[in-house]
Design a protein around this motif. Structure first.
Motif, PDB file in Angstrom:
ATOM      1  N   SER A  79      14.576  22.191 -18.761  1.00  0.00           N
ATOM      2  CA  SER A  79      15.383  21.109 -19.327  1.00  0.00           C
ATOM      3  C   SER A  79      16.828  21.578 -19.449  1.00  0.00           C
ATOM      4  CB  SER A  79      14.831  20.664 -20.680  1.00  0.00           C
ATOM      5  OG  SER A  79      14.822  21.732 -21.610  1.00  0.00           O
ATOM      6  N   ARG A  80      17.714  20.627 -19.686  1.00  0.00           N
ATOM      7  CA  ARG A  80      19.148  20.904 -19.638  1.00  0.00           C
ATOM      8  C   ARG A  80      19.682  21.482 -20.946  1.00  0.00           C
ATOM      9  NH1 ARG A  80      23.854  16.409 -18.164  1.00  0.00           N
ATOM     10  NH2 ARG A  80      25.561  17.912 -17.849  1.00  0.00           N
ATOM     11  N   LEU A 104      12.780  18.533 -16.112  1.00  0.00           N
ATOM     12  CA  LEU A 104      12.498  17.493 -17.099  1.00  0.00           C
ATOM     13  C   LEU A 104      13.745  16.625 -17.253  1.00  0.00           C
ATOM     14  CD1 LEU A 104       9.960  16.934 -18.798  1.00  0.00           C
ATOM     15  CD2 LEU A 104      11.083  18.115 -20.696  1.00  0.00           C
ATOM     16  N   HIS A 105      13.641  15.389 -16.812  1.00  0.00           N
ATOM     17  CA  HIS A 105      14.823  14.520 -16.729  1.00  0.00           C
ATOM     18  C   HIS A 105      14.407  13.091 -17.083  1.00  0.00           C
ATOM     19  CE1 HIS A 105      18.587  12.889 -15.493  1.00  0.00           C
ATOM     20  NE2 HIS A 105      18.944  13.880 -14.698  1.00  0.00           N
ATOM     21  N   ARG A 120      17.979  17.278 -24.049  1.00  0.00           N
ATOM     22  CA  ARG A 120      18.916  18.350 -24.377  1.00  0.00           C
ATOM     23  C   ARG A 120      19.126  18.460 -25.881  1.00  0.00           C
ATOM     24  NH1 ARG A 120      25.008  17.705 -22.260  1.00  0.00           N
ATOM     25  NH2 ARG A 120      24.596  15.718 -23.292  1.00  0.00           N
ATOM     26  N   SER A 148      11.337  10.092 -22.866  1.00  0.00           N
ATOM     27  CA  SER A 148      10.454  11.148 -22.371  1.00  0.00           C
ATOM     28  C   SER A 148       9.081  11.061 -23.025  1.00  0.00           C
ATOM     29  CB  SER A 148      11.091  12.516 -22.643  1.00  0.00           C
ATOM     30  OG  SER A 148      10.264  13.565 -22.196  1.00  0.00           O
TER      31      SER A 148
END
Length: 230
Positions: A79-80, A104-105, A120, A148
């Motif tokens: 993930s970011r 994961l977006h 995030r 998500s």
């Protein structure tokens, strides 16, 4: 199959961002992470990497670091973080054709009986200099976490949230709105990173509001992936 977590790899294929400026602990930190990883992680394990993966500014540069991760044992869910400026659209990330990495977006990832969701996150509202611009980002990240988690249809799955920023206030360390979203979806575990050096004093771990929290910043873990399940 076991689930591990580690965040803030801060890889740097260009050599422009040496992390040892933050202390001797960071000397050769990439080698420490990779060597510990190879000693611990098996091919059927999952590793959750909760942001700040590479200092690269462009996706083409980040690919060098991502390829190194791809070649390590195990499946990876990434993930970011706030320093992942190279992060791009889902189609461009998947177009890198990395074999063991799931980005994961605004979605989720299911592996056996475990589903991984996340976002995030953002700085706590009681942080210094939190302003109206931060408020907008905070709200957007709350929405992304909701999106998500909304992908989960099977209530029997063990739900893990990975988020880069700690989902707690800075002053009193109380759970913030991100934790409220997790509770709504019956999340059982949460991993987060972002905290380094003196920031480790802000780490909150253990069972809170029915959720098991783990700080997985790489230097907090002494660069050793932490087992979350298994």
């Amino acid at each position: 199959m076991a689930v591990y977590g580690i965040a803030d790899l801060h890889l740097d294929s260009t050599g422009d961002k040496p992390m040892d400026i933050f202390g001797d602990k960071w000397i050769a930190h990439q080698e420490k992470i990779f060597n510990n990883w190879k000693d611990i992680i098996l091919e059927d394990d999952i590793v959750l990497i909760a942001g700040d993966i590479s200092w690269a500014l462009r996706l083409s540069e980040a690919y060098i670091d991502l390829k190194k991760i791809d070649e390590l044992p195990g499946q990876k869910v990434i993930s970011r973080g706030n320093h992942d400026y190279w992060w791009s659209t889902k189609s461009k990330l998947e177009g890198l054709d990395l074999k063991t990495i799931h980005f994961l977006h605004n979605d989720s990832y299911i592996y056996n009986s475990t589903v991984i969701c996340g976002a995030r996150g953002w700085a706590a509202k009681d942080s210094d200099e939190f302003d109206s611009h931060d408020e907008k980002i905070f709200a957007r990240e709350i929405n992304r976490l909701n999106i998500s988690l909304s992908f989960i249809k099977d209530s029997t799955l063990d739900k893990i949230v990975m988020i880069h920023y700690p989902p707690f206030n800075t002053e009193d360390k109380a759970p913030n709105e991100f934790v409220e979203v997790m509770k709504k979806y019956n999340v059982t575990k949460c991993v987060y990173g972002h905290l380094h050096g003196e920031g480790h004093r802000l780490a909150v771990e253990g069972s809170i509001e029915g959720i098991d929290f783990h700080c997985i910043s790489s230097d907090y873990l002494n660069f050793i992936p932490k087992k979350i399940i298994g």
